[in-house]
Design an enzyme around this catalytic site. Structure first.
Site, mmCIF file in Angstrom:
data_model
loop_
_atom_site.group_PDB
_atom_site.id
_atom_site.type_symbol
_atom_site.label_atom_id
_atom_site.label_comp_id
_atom_site.label_asym_id
_atom_site.label_seq_id
_atom_site.Cartn_x
_atom_site.Cartn_y
_atom_site.Cartn_z
ATOM 1 N N CYS A 22 0.821 -1.232 0.000
ATOM 2 C CA CYS A 22 0.000 0.000 0.000
ATOM 3 C C CYS A 22 0.845 1.269 0.000
ATOM 4 O O CYS A 22 0.386 2.324 -0.437
ATOM 5 C CB CYS A 22 -0.932 0.010 1.202
ATOM 6 N N HIS A 56 -3.948 7.034 1.167
ATOM 7 C CA HIS A 56 -4.108 5.707 0.560
ATOM 8 C C HIS A 56 -5.533 5.241 0.847
ATOM 9 O O HIS A 56 -6.020 5.342 1.980
ATOM 10 C CB HIS A 56 -3.088 4.741 1.160
ATOM 11 N N ASN A 100 -10.017 -0.936 -2.508
ATOM 12 C CA ASN A 100 -8.618 -0.659 -2.172
ATOM 13 C C ASN A 100 -7.742 -1.215 -3.293
ATOM 14 O O ASN A 100 -7.674 -2.428 -3.478
ATOM 15 C CB ASN A 100 -8.329 -1.331 -0.826
#
Ligand code: ACO
Length: 349
Positions: free
Chosen positions: A114, A274, A304
């Site tokens: 991430c 993020h 995501n």
């Protein structure tokens, strides 16, 4: 030292929209549960056979390159961030170099999940700063839909992730451009958010080892049916543990970037967190007391997308006119590793 700027940005998401309701066909879950816990309404899944992590990255890269006013042949270095590469090795960077018919330039793959884009951007920024390269292509792309457990067993992870790609071209600037980047890690939590296999750990680190391995032939210790039976070929996540750390480390990294540059929270024009989970982004926003117009989220549409989430959100925010030339933009990421980081930049597009 030469400052670097984002000279072009692009994004690509597959056309195939998968709603929360679609997932209920094979997972015991509900639209309400997913929306309430994550803020996700739908995500995109890449075409099974005609799209890969690299091909999606190429589509985003083509737009970024064109917007930077250069051609693929002008690119002098590639940095590619992904956790789901086309091959275990080699990395996606070289496939992109081949498919985009680029010169025999360097191609570096980044494995910081991430935080991948922030790490990749930081690496590229250093190469521009030293004067080594003039047109660096930074790509972040993920084809998660090929590596998720689509049974109820894996539902706490599978409902969260989506496919997509983002890319930027970094060039030298006479202005401020990227003010600073800040990278961190804490390997004590490596197993909390991870995909254990295939791998070479040979039961060394994992909490739920596959007993059969101890006497197994070496070849079967890398990838075997026993591993598949234990779902170790799918990502594992202790969600609450990730949540607790993310809401501390993301604000910390943002404050670190502001302090380094003598700036205050009130100077931020746009924060791109993020897109891990809407609740994490909202916690960060609350902690910093940022108003809604200063934080951009699009997890509701794409889920995501790990390394790709920041460049996708950055691109969408800019295309929607929410980021303008001269704005102070802050990027903040947290993820598997744990790794986390931030970047502060004066927007030049
Ligand atoms: N649908 C329905 N029920 C579910 C689902 C689902 N998709 N997933 C889990 N559950 C159930 C569990 O089985 C469990 O049921 P039980 O109480 O009967 O045993 C219950 O919900 C709670 O399970 P948890 O796994 O503890 O779920 P939690 O309430 O923590 O929510 C979530 C999961 C949303 C992931 C949460 O932990 C979270 O917000 N974590 C933050 C981390 C995160 O978002 N990571 C994203 C990826 S990592 C990154 O990008 C940094």
């Amino acid at each position: 030292m030469q400052q670097s700027k984002i000279a072009g940005i692009g994004m690509y998401v597959p056309t195939n929209v998968v709603t929360n309701k679609d997932l209920t066909e094979y997972i015991e879950t509900s639209d309400e549960w997913i929306q309430e816990r994550t803020g996700i309404k739908e995500r995109r899944y890449a075409h099974r056979t005609q799209e890969t992590t690299t091909t999606m990255g190429i589509k985003a890269a083509e737009i970024a390159i064109q917007r930077a006013g250069i051609t693929a042949q002008d690119v002098d270095f590639i940095v590619f961030a992904t956790l789901c590469p086309d091959y275990y090795f080699p990395g996606c960077g070289v496939i992109l170099q081949r498919e985009m018919k680029m010169k025999e330039i360097g191609a570096l793959d980044i494995r910081n999940q991430c935080s991948g884009f922030v790490y990749a951007l930081s690496v590229a920024d250093q190469f521009i700063k030293t004067g080594m390269y003039k047109n660096i292509l930074v790509v972040a792309s993920e084809k998660h839909s090929f590596g998720l457990d689509f049974s109820t067993r894996g539902r706490n992870v599978s409902v969260i992730f989506g496919d997509g790609a983002g890319a930027v071209v970094l060039q030298p600037t006479q202005n401020k451009g990227i003010l600073s980047t800040h990278l961190h890690s804490d390997g004590n939590s490596a197993e909390i958010l991870a995909m254990y296999n295939p791998g070479t750990h040979a039961n060394h680190w994992v909490k739920d080892p596959v007993a059969e391995f101890d006497n197994a032939p070496r070849g079967e210790m890398f990838m075997s049916t026993a591993m598949v039976d234990k779902a170790q070929n799918f990502p594992y996540m202790d969600g609450p543990a990730v949540f607790k750390k993310a809401i501390i480390k993301m604000p910390e990294a943002i404050m670190e970037a502001l302090d380094k540059n003598g700036l205050a929270i009130s100077d931020i024009d746009m924060l791109i967190p993020h897109q891990a989970n809407l609740r994490i982004a909202q916690f960060v926003q609350q902690k910093l007391q940022l108003t809604d117009d200063k934080v951009f989220n699009n997890i509701d549409k794409y889920g995501n997308t790990t390394a790709a989430s920041i460049p996708i959100a950055l691109c969408e925010a800019w295309e929607a006119g929410k980021i303008k030339k001269g704005n102070l933009v802050c990027l903040a990421a947290f993820g598997s590793g744990f790794t986390w980081g931030s970047a502060l930049l004066e927007w030049e597009l």
